[in-house]
Scaffold this active site. Structure first.
Site, mmCIF file in Angstrom:
data_model
loop_
_atom_site.group_PDB
_atom_site.id
_atom_site.type_symbol
_atom_site.label_atom_id
_atom_site.label_comp_id
_atom_site.label_asym_id
_atom_site.label_seq_id
_atom_site.Cartn_x
_atom_site.Cartn_y
_atom_site.Cartn_z
ATOM 1 N N HIS A 173 -55.301 85.937 -9.142
ATOM 2 C CA HIS A 173 -54.084 86.681 -8.823
ATOM 3 C C HIS A 173 -52.881 85.766 -8.965
ATOM 4 C CE1 HIS A 173 -51.495 89.691 -7.098
ATOM 5 N NE2 HIS A 173 -50.879 88.685 -6.491
ATOM 6 N N ASP A 201 -50.523 99.393 2.325
ATOM 7 C CA ASP A 201 -49.599 98.489 1.635
ATOM 8 C C ASP A 201 -48.527 99.278 0.901
ATOM 9 O OD1 ASP A 201 -48.748 95.841 0.614
ATOM 10 O OD2 ASP A 201 -49.233 96.769 -1.303
ATOM 11 N N ARG A 209 -40.579 97.649 3.403
ATOM 12 C CA ARG A 209 -40.084 96.264 3.305
ATOM 13 C C ARG A 209 -38.950 96.179 2.290
ATOM 14 N NH1 ARG A 209 -45.081 93.152 1.596
ATOM 15 N NH2 ARG A 209 -43.671 91.376 1.440
ATOM 16 N N SER A 236 -50.139 91.586 2.062
ATOM 17 C CA SER A 236 -49.971 92.620 1.041
ATOM 18 C C SER A 236 -50.841 92.295 -0.182
ATOM 19 C CB SER A 236 -48.489 92.686 0.651
ATOM 20 O OG SER A 236 -48.303 93.378 -0.542
ATOM 21 N N LYS A 264 -55.109 93.885 -1.050
ATOM 22 C CA LYS A 264 -55.447 94.566 -2.311
ATOM 23 C C LYS A 264 -56.557 93.828 -3.049
ATOM 24 C CE LYS A 264 -51.031 94.690 -3.146
ATOM 25 N NZ LYS A 264 -49.671 94.804 -3.561
#
Ligand code: URA
Length: 438
Positions: free
Chosen positions: A86, A165, A172, A187, A191
């Site tokens: 990621h 999220d 947010r 967050s 995921k």
């Protein structure tokens, strides 16, 4: 037993006391189900922004969010080691298109769920969709089938994963509470963990084009994400990489597919090569392919032998894409307009403003200001020079591309402003700033 109330929980966080797992779940579940209103969730988010969260609280928040929707378990259907990566978002970051095929070529499985680009940062799904026919809306069975056959599949994340999220992130965005380490960490990791990643390599960007502007904040974010992964028994390492200039020379979608394909054919800018090989080697190591240095050699061999390029071709083909577009780049679409920008002075390039590059690329049509904006796959920027290069007055700095009817003179001037010059060569260091594995 005392009854939990959102009011008391907000007050507790406001007074800097750590919240219990039960309190965090109460807020996340209540907000996701619509029982707790935006006003109270906003107040809690702001209190978290000011007062932070402990590792335990961040792990609880991550798990509560992860469990708010569907949870996938690809490793149950796949016999080989599954590894994910990621990136926290950058400009010109096409490393998934390079590192994932490398790992697939070396025998790992990379079931990869990715996002789309937003604002100045790009997204892997938009890049892949520049390939004609490429389908990234795979149902789960097809996704697993592509992983089995090609080693690597890339699908757009579905709305059933982590609904908490989706709601919290939207709030947010409206309440200036995006840039908080525990909120970003939970967050992202909720995921990743919901997609069943057993081993995760994090590419945490640092610098002017990234969420985190300093190495020290990036390291804090990396450690927070690693601790959430470890709390769930997942293997996780992090690489801190430079985002003070765009990664590689191409920024856009089709244009980044070209740069990734070229990289897998052995022609790659040094910064992109270093980051991609490091990430691939970390993924291979977590997947059990060997010690880190051995994995670096495996990654390099996969490029040199052409196996990684063939792995990418196979993924593209199995997802309905035209694999010929990875060789005949005109099949990716030819931009209607291009505009060359030349240097108005002589000197060493000391800086290229990274966030502004991403914003310019977005304005050309390669990115989205709002999440439903359409993308022009042919739009983007190709740098001819990068930081450390010497530019003669009048030499080419880069070329802008778009297929939208527009006058490129003003964007061309904006592009020229991205560059800073110096009389002396600037210090140029590796784009890989730190590897955190403990
Ligand atoms: N990416 C995410 O998915 N969440 C954040 O909070 C920041 C970046």
């Amino acid at each position: 037993m005392t009854m939990l109330t959102a009011y008391d929980i907000i007050m507790k966080k406001r007074r800097c006391s750590p919240l219990s797992d039960e309190e965090i779940r109460f807020m996340v579940n209540g907000f996701t189900e619509g029982v707790i209103p935006d006003s109270q969730m906003s107040a809690l988010l702001m209190a978290i922004c000011f007062n932070g969260m402990t590792e335990e609280e961040t792990a609880s928040l991550t798990l509560a969010m992860m469990e708010s929707g569907e949870m996938l378990t690809p490793s149950k259907q796949l016999v080989r080691s599954c590894v994910d990566k990621h990136s926290t978002g950058g400009v010109g970051d096409k490393t998934t298109l390079i590192a994932a095929p490398i790992c697939a070529a070396c025998g790992l499985y990379v079931p990869k769920m990715s996002g789309r680009g937003l604002g100045h940062t790009g997204g892997t799904i938009d890049k892949l969709e520049a390939i004609p026919g490429m389908n990234t809306s795979l149902d789960y069975d097809k996704f697993i089938d592509v992983v089995r056959k090609a080693g690597f599949a890339s699908a757009a994340q579905t709305g059933t994963l982590v609904p908490a999220d989706k709601k919290i992130y939207a709030l947010r965005n409206m309440t200036a509470t995006v840039d908080s380490i525990p909120l970003i960490s939970s967050s992202i990791m909720s995921k990743k963990l919901a997609t069943g990643a057993e081993a995760i390599v994090l590419d945490v960007k640092t610098g002017d084009g990234a969420f985190m502007k300093t190495v020290s904040d990036s390291e804090k974010l990396a450690r927070s994400m690693m601790s959430a992964a470890k709390a769930l028994g997942r293997r996780c390492t992090a690489v801190i990489t430079d985002m003070n200039k765009p990664l590689g020379k191409a920024v856009g979608n089709g244009i980044e597919v070209i740069e990734a394909a070229e990289a897998l054919k052995g022609r790659c800018p040094a910064d992109l090569y270093d980051v991609s090989v490091t990430l691939a080697a970390q993924m291979l190591m977590l997947g059990g392919a060997g010690e880190y240095e051995e994995c670096v050699m495996l990654a390099k061999d996969a490029i040199e032998s052409g196996k990684a390029f063939h792995a990418l071709e196979k993924t593209v083909e199995l997802q309905g894409g035209d694999k010929n577009a990875l060789t005949d780049y005109s099949l990716l679409g030819v931009p209607k307009f291009s505009y060359e920008v030349r240097s108005s002075e002589s000197g060493y390039i000391s800086r290229i403003s990274c966030e502004k590059t991403g914003i310019l690329s977005m304005k050309l049509g390669a990115g989205r200001q709002n999440k439903d904006d359409p993308i022009d796959p042919t739009a983007g920027i190709l740098f001819d020079k990068t930081v450390g290069d010497y530019a003669e007055k009048g030499s080419l700095l880069g070329t802008l591309y778009t297929s939208s009817e527009c006058d490129l003179k003003a964007p061309g001037e904006e592009f020229a402003q991205l560059f800073s010059f110096s009389a002396e060569p600037p210090a140029v260091s590796s784009a890989v700033l730190k590897i955190i594995s403990d």
